[in-house]
Design an enzyme around this catalytic site. Structure first.
Site, short mmCIF file in Angstrom:
data_model
loop_
_atom_site.label_atom_id
_atom_site.label_comp_id
_atom_site.label_asym_id
_atom_site.label_seq_id
_atom_site.Cartn_x
_atom_site.Cartn_y
_atom_site.Cartn_z
N ARG A 1 0.86 -1.17 0.00
CA ARG A 1 0.00 0.00 0.00
C ARG A 1 0.90 1.23 0.00
NH1 ARG A 1 -3.35 -3.00 -1.45
NH2 ARG A 1 -5.46 -3.37 -0.61
N GLU B 1 -4.02 7.88 -4.81
CA GLU B 1 -4.35 7.17 -6.04
C GLU B 1 -5.68 7.67 -6.59
OE1 GLU B 1 -4.17 2.93 -5.47
OE2 GLU B 1 -2.10 2.99 -4.76
N HIS C 1 -1.59 0.58 -10.02
CA HIS C 1 -2.19 -0.36 -9.07
C HIS C 1 -2.84 -1.54 -9.81
CE1 HIS C 1 -3.90 -0.62 -4.73
NE2 HIS C 1 -3.62 -1.82 -5.20
#
Length: 325
Positions: free
Chosen positions: A237, A266, A285
């Site tokens: 993360r 993000e 991601h």
């Protein structure tokens, strides 16, 4: 009377139909300012929720007094407060195992791309700057035989280590909350404290979950311990690392490069300093983002919610250990 469920993410039609066959479903393809009030209204009467990529704080879930189960379409659970849910005896279901191999593929792609400067050199070709044989200033670094340090030797960490050991003859160092005897026996992995791992590894891969204890686990002090030739990979993360400290290390050249699939914010803002660095490989991601794996994750999450609302928590319950403490 059929139980009421909120689906707050777009999913394949066949999986949505499975929910519709069993539950009274209120559907949101995402949650934003345009539908947040409607979402809160639906929460007041829902028995279950399923989706991903939306923070479900205690303030949000307080609006769901009837909630009996939550199912996240992810292995990570950081969008939820597990302790809060456990106090209300609400199980949080997640999707471990399904994405291990696919995510490990992604992480190893980052390792290879950073080591061989794949994105940087591909751009050189595309932009017409390849006008002679490359010289030392464009050389990459070998992967085979180099030491891989993994911080967080869970399911995905093991899958990464397996690729490194059997495919690239890489010695494996790892740091974890507890020793992983399977990794030690199968892959000859060496357990050590994080400081020693940072000092001795050529590639450093962070796969630790985001918790209060792991936020900014890797910062200025940790980057300073790494070799100048070290390549840093983050597939966990974004908030597990201090992004500003990483940018500083990459800019000063105190580490060689970084491969990132996750970020503090993000989507990553286009004006992020990371976007200007040739020694940073940036993925949006995509750890589990293959058609096969994402479909399997959704199917697992639907199964999880059905079982949980029927009182079966025998599989994939992330917070069962916190109940009735």
């Amino acid at each position: 009377m059929r139980k009421k469920v909120i689906l707050y993410k777009a999913i394949p039609l066949q999986e949505r139909k499975r929910l519709d066959e069993i539950f009274d479903v209120t559907y949101f393809d995402s949650i934003d300012d345009s539908n947040r009030d409607a979402f809160f209204t639906a929460l007041a009467e829902t028995d279950g929720i399923i989706g991903s990529s939306v923070e479900m704080s205690s303030n949000v879930l307080n609006k769901a007094p009837r909630l009996k189960a939550a199912s996240t379409i992810s292995v990570g659970t950081d969008q939820y407060d597990l302790d809060y849910l456990a106090k209300r005896n609400i199980p949080l279901m997640h999707t471990p195992d399904i994405l291990n191999e696919t995510t490990a593929d992604t992480i190893f792609t980052l390792i290879m791309c950073t080591a061989r400067r794949a994105i940087e050199l591909s751009n050189m070709v595309r932009e017409g700057r390849w006008i002679k044989s490359i010289g030392e200033e464009q050389y990459g670094t070998d992967v085979h035989g180099k030491t891989l340090g993994i911080i967080g030797m869970g399911r995905i960490g093991y899958a990464i280590a397996k690729r490194a050991h059997f495919g690239f003859n890489m010695p494996i160092h790892y740091s974890n909350r507890s020793q992983n005897e399977v990794a030690e026996n199968d892959l000859n992995a060496t357990y050590m404290n994080m400081e020693t791992l940072l000092k001795t590894s050529d590639f450093i891969c962070v796969m630790a979950p985001l918790t209060a204890q792991t936020k900014h686990l890797i910062g200025e002090k940790e980057f300073a311990l790494m070799k100048e030739s070290a390549i840093f990979i983050n597939g966990s993360r974004g908030k597990v690392i201090d992004e500003s400290a990483l940018i500083d290390a990459l800019t000063r050249g105190s580490i060689r490069a970084a491969g990132l699939d996750v970020f503090d914010i993000e989507p990553l803002p286009a004006n992020s300093p990371l976007c200007k660095l040739d020694n940073a490989v940036l993925f949006p991601h995509i750890g589990s983002a293959t058609a096969e794996t994402r479909l399997n994750m959704v199917a697992c999450a639907v199964d999880n919610l059905i079982r949980a609302l029927n009182g079966d928590l025998s599989k994939n319950c992330a917070n069962k250990h916190l109940f009735n403490r």
